[in-house]
Design a protein around this motif. Structure first.
Motif, PDB file in Angstrom:
ATOM      1  N   ASN B   5       0.789  -1.234   0.000  1.00  0.00           N
ATOM      2  CA  ASN B   5       0.000   0.000   0.000  1.00  0.00           C
ATOM      3  C   ASN B   5       0.810   1.266   0.000  1.00  0.00           C
ATOM      4  O   ASN B   5       0.410   2.266   0.570  1.00  0.00           O
ATOM      5  CB  ASN B   5      -0.916   0.036   1.235  1.00  0.00           C
ATOM      6  N   ASN B   7       1.186   3.375  -2.147  1.00  0.00           N
ATOM      7  CA  ASN B   7       0.518   4.500  -2.788  1.00  0.00           C
ATOM      8  C   ASN B   7      -0.999   4.366  -2.847  1.00  0.00           C
ATOM      9  O   ASN B   7      -1.644   4.883  -3.734  1.00  0.00           O
ATOM     10  CB  ASN B   7       1.061   4.678  -4.218  1.00  0.00           C
ATOM     11  N   LYS B   8      -1.573   3.646  -1.888  1.00  0.00           N
ATOM     12  CA  LYS B   8      -3.007   3.402  -2.006  1.00  0.00           C
ATOM     13  C   LYS B   8      -3.780   3.789  -0.752  1.00  0.00           C
ATOM     14  O   LYS B   8      -4.612   3.024  -0.276  1.00  0.00           O
ATOM     15  CB  LYS B   8      -3.247   1.914  -2.302  1.00  0.00           C
ATOM     16  N   HIS B   9      -3.468   4.914  -0.170  1.00  0.00           N
ATOM     17  CA  HIS B   9      -4.170   5.288   1.051  1.00  0.00           C
ATOM     18  C   HIS B   9      -5.556   5.814   0.760  1.00  0.00           C
ATOM     19  O   HIS B   9      -5.768   6.491  -0.225  1.00  0.00           O
ATOM     20  CB  HIS B   9      -3.385   6.341   1.821  1.00  0.00           C
ATOM     21  N   SER B  11      -7.013   7.967   2.613  1.00  0.00           N
ATOM     22  CA  SER B  11      -6.927   9.408   2.792  1.00  0.00           C
ATOM     23  C   SER B  11      -5.851  10.005   1.897  1.00  0.00           C
ATOM     24  O   SER B  11      -4.665   9.735   2.055  1.00  0.00           O
ATOM     25  CB  SER B  11      -6.607   9.726   4.259  1.00  0.00           C
ATOM     26  N   GLY B  12      -6.288  10.794   0.939  1.00  0.00           N
ATOM     27  CA  GLY B  12      -5.351  11.442   0.028  1.00  0.00           C
ATOM     28  C   GLY B  12      -4.388  12.357   0.769  1.00  0.00           C
ATOM     29  O   GLY B  12      -3.216  12.453   0.437  1.00  0.00           O
ATOM     30  N   GLN B  13      -4.916  13.007   1.801  1.00  0.00           N
ATOM     31  CA  GLN B  13      -4.108  13.930   2.587  1.00  0.00           C
ATOM     32  C   GLN B  13      -2.985  13.185   3.310  1.00  0.00           C
ATOM     33  O   GLN B  13      -1.831  13.612   3.321  1.00  0.00           O
ATOM     34  CB  GLN B  13      -5.006  14.647   3.603  1.00  0.00           C
ATOM     35  N   ASN B  15      -1.761  10.321   2.480  1.00  0.00           N
ATOM     36  CA  ASN B  15      -0.845   9.878   1.434  1.00  0.00           C
ATOM     37  C   ASN B  15       0.158  10.978   1.094  1.00  0.00           C
ATOM     38  O   ASN B  15       1.368  10.743   1.010  1.00  0.00           O
ATOM     39  CB  ASN B  15      -1.656   9.514   0.191  1.00  0.00           C
ATOM     40  N   ALA B  16      -0.360  12.183   0.926  1.00  0.00           N
ATOM     41  CA  ALA B  16       0.493  13.318   0.575  1.00  0.00           C
ATOM     42  C   ALA B  16       1.510  13.582   1.689  1.00  0.00           C
ATOM     43  O   ALA B  16       2.691  13.850   1.423  1.00  0.00           O
ATOM     44  CB  ALA B  16      -0.368  14.560   0.331  1.00  0.00           C
ATOM     45  N   GLU B  19       4.184  10.874   1.662  1.00  0.00           N
ATOM     46  CA  GLU B  19       5.065  11.090   0.517  1.00  0.00           C
ATOM     47  C   GLU B  19       6.021  12.249   0.785  1.00  0.00           C
ATOM     48  O   GLU B  19       7.203  12.182   0.452  1.00  0.00           O
ATOM     49  CB  GLU B  19       4.249  11.378  -0.753  1.00  0.00           C
ATOM     50  N   ARG B  79      -2.876  10.973  12.357  1.00  0.00           N
ATOM     51  CA  ARG B  79      -3.426  10.044  11.365  1.00  0.00           C
ATOM     52  C   ARG B  79      -3.588   8.630  11.890  1.00  0.00           C
ATOM     53  O   ARG B  79      -4.219   7.791  11.238  1.00  0.00           O
ATOM     54  CB  ARG B  79      -2.520  10.008  10.125  1.00  0.00           C
TER      55      ARG B  79
END
Lengths: 241, 241
Positions: B5, B7-9, B11-13, B15-16, B19, B79
């Protein structure tokens, strides 16, 4: 201390888990302190049996680190601690890493005592003994400070490292004269030098644990600040408690 | 890799944020690699200006560690990551601690180059250069493996440390003969010895980062296992992915 909620969790189960880990850290700390004390005694008395025991027990220290670390990560995942609870878990994770490395030093000193030294190296070893006892005392004190999360004690121990450094420098100078007077001593003096260096690094690791205590109590990272700024910050009332 | 996972969260936030931190680690790693490369070049070429720059930039490395560490703890609190996300955050916290200590070595080598060596020590330094380049290569490779969380690369790098150890032992032997032949060289040879030791320890720190990669990818702590058992475990399919 009370404001840090050391003993006031809403979840009794969480409280119990955190207390359990804190106890595990103390047990690990006690074992590492014993390992270091025994390593120095073994080195001084040329006690091969004791040295061997320290070497055998190093794996116990290693496994305690792995266990406590794993436990901490599971607590984070399951209990999702925040604020001082989270700081406590992070403080534990970092402290056991320092303890494990101090355990490695004890193991290396024992290995050296077992393999490389003979009775003719007694003077070299005596010079290391006092440094070793100093490092043990620092470790003892910092573990005590960690148990109570005692900021004032941590500040004092942090400053103690300067004395260890000074003692170390004196030993290096002394050992260098041995080598210069009789180059045949070079290999064994070098071994003693590396042992001295390893013991001196224990002081640095105790300083790291002090910084972890600062971080837990003050809620702020005090690493890499240098003496004066550190004094100022630790004395300041304007920091988040 | 996909199963982890990266790159597959949901929550986009989140993930950002993750990253962003990963990028920060790469920037920090790049800086540490540059510091180490420059320190070795400064040592070899007696380049005081370059040595001074490495010393000055060490604080940048330190501050990056503090920043990233703080960011990681805030991510955990906010988070509440679990499973591979939590492992990633823990992996980052541990990796930056290793990187910071490698940065310290670069700073110490530069300080030594600046203060203690003169042109008459050129032969000592040349013997360290190859060891230094080897350590830089290991660091470069392990940072690359960390970026991709590449288990196979990490296994290879882990094994590479044996070669660094062997090279280091050769240097120690060589430096000892200098001292024995001419005791006047003892102080400067000792300085070179301590530098060699510090560089050799970089290999150990890269091994630690490999173990962090094992931990992230396999979800299991591989520290303190020793060669054979490690091989077996890394090869096994019965481990949780």
């Amino acid at each position: 201390m009370d404001s840090l909620n050391l003993n006031k969790h809403i979840s009794g189960q969480f409280n119990a888990e955190l207390e359990h880990i804190r106890t595990q850290v103390m047990i690990m700390g006690g074992l590492v302190e014993q390992q270091l004390t025994d390593a120095i005694t073994a080195m001084q008395n040329m006690d091969g049996e004791l040295a061997q025991r320290v070497i055998n027990d190093d794996q116990k220290v290693n496994m305690m680190e792995v266990d406590i670390d794993d436990h901490c990560v599971r607590i984070i995942a399951k209990r999702q601690p925040t604020a001082s609870d989270l700081r406590m878990v992070m403080a534990i994770i970092k402290t056991i890493s320092e303890l494990e490395r101090i355990g490695d030093v004890a193991e290396k000193i024992s290995r050296t005592a077992l393999e490389k030294f003979g009775h003719n190296h007694q003077p070299l070893l005596v010079s290391l003994e006092s440094l070793g006892r100093h490092a043990v005392q620092m470790l003892h004190d910092v573990l005590d400070a960690f148990t109570r999360m005692d900021l004032n004690a941590a500040v004092q121990i942090y400053r103690e490292d300067k004395k260890v450094d000074k003692e170390y420098e004196g030993i290096i100078r002394q050992l260098m004269t041995y080598m210069m007077e009789d180059p045949r001593t070079i290999p064994s003096v070098l071994t003693a030098l590396f042992c001295a260096r390893a013991i001196e690094r224990i002081g640095d690791r105790c300083q790291n644990i002090c910084e972890i205590i600062f971080y837990f109590v003050k809620g702020q990272d005090f690493r890499h600040l240098g003496g004066d700024k550190l004094d100022q910050l630790l004395a300041g009332d304007d920091l988040p408690e």
